[in-house]
Write an enzyme that holds these catalytic residues in place. Sequence first.
Site, mmCIF file in Angstrom:
data_model
loop_
_atom_site.group_PDB
_atom_site.id
_atom_site.type_symbol
_atom_site.label_atom_id
_atom_site.label_comp_id
_atom_site.label_asym_id
_atom_site.label_seq_id
_atom_site.Cartn_x
_atom_site.Cartn_y
_atom_site.Cartn_z
ATOM 1 N N ASP A 107 1.302 -0.580 0.068
ATOM 2 C CA ASP A 107 -0.113 0.009 0.218
ATOM 3 C C ASP A 107 0.546 1.159 -0.277
ATOM 4 O OD1 ASP A 107 -2.302 -1.501 0.484
ATOM 5 O OD2 ASP A 107 -2.046 -1.592 2.356
HETATM 6 N N1 URA Z 1 -1.509 -5.752 4.101
HETATM 7 C C1 URA Z 1 -1.909 -5.005 3.852
HETATM 8 O O1 URA Z 1 -3.065 -4.224 3.978
HETATM 9 N N2 URA Z 1 -1.142 -3.497 2.730
HETATM 10 C C2 URA Z 1 -0.247 -3.599 2.697
HETATM 11 O O2 URA Z 1 1.073 -2.700 2.402
HETATM 12 C C3 URA Z 1 0.644 -5.218 2.357
HETATM 13 C C4 URA Z 1 -0.102 -6.351 2.682
#
Ligand code: URA
Length: 240
Positions: A107
């Site tokens: 993310d």
């Molecule tokens: N899980 C999440 O919620 N975000 C990420 O960036 C990776 C795994």
Amino acid sequence: MSKKERLDKVLANMGYGSRKDVKKLIKSGRVKVNDIVTLNGETKVNPYEDNIFLDNERIIYRRYIYLMMNKPKGLVSSTDDPSFKTVVDILDQEYLIYKPFPVGRLDKDTEGLLLITNDGKLAHELLSPKKRVDKKYYVEVDGYVEEEHIRLFKEGIILDDGYKTLPSQLEIINSSIVSKVYLTIQEGKFHQVKRMFKSVGMKVLYLKRISMGNLILDENLDVGQFRELTDEEISLLKKS
Ligand code: URA
């Protein structure tokens, strides 16, 4: 590595343009093979043994690149984005000719290990749900993480869309108002870690990936830095 290949194919493979583009490049006299200007794209070369020059600069041939990035917050894990800077935007030009892409997504607000490569086969294998490659995260969450959570995560967590996650491994580093844990999952559903904690009533405050398969984030890489993988890391990763 003694195989001979067409010069235009070698240059195109390295990202110097389409076959058509590189043919033009060669015809314009900018390419030399072993100190001789070569105007014919069909010339057979051994890219590992012949000395190939573009504009008098030696081209070091390689097909694939493998980079480890300690992804900073604020960048999106894609090759281009209409609104935000991407992880590829901060790479040097010398890598961009290989057309690298991130393997999987972190993310925008997640930090940590991101593999960036142009090896589509390896990327496919690492991301294939069938392969169940471990992804380990360091997580800070609001609230006390307890033994009971370890059991729940091991059993599988029902997410907001009804999907039950595969068993995952939760390790408590420190249980407090803001708890610190490691979570290892073998899947990569959208926002998976955040949604798993949300399902047990907790909010992720900080998320950082620390390993993927056999590849471990180099602690010497500051956030926002990247480096090439060593040969040993590449072969270990391929065995993930
Ligand atoms: N899980 C999440 O919620 N975000 C990420 O960036 C990776 C795994």
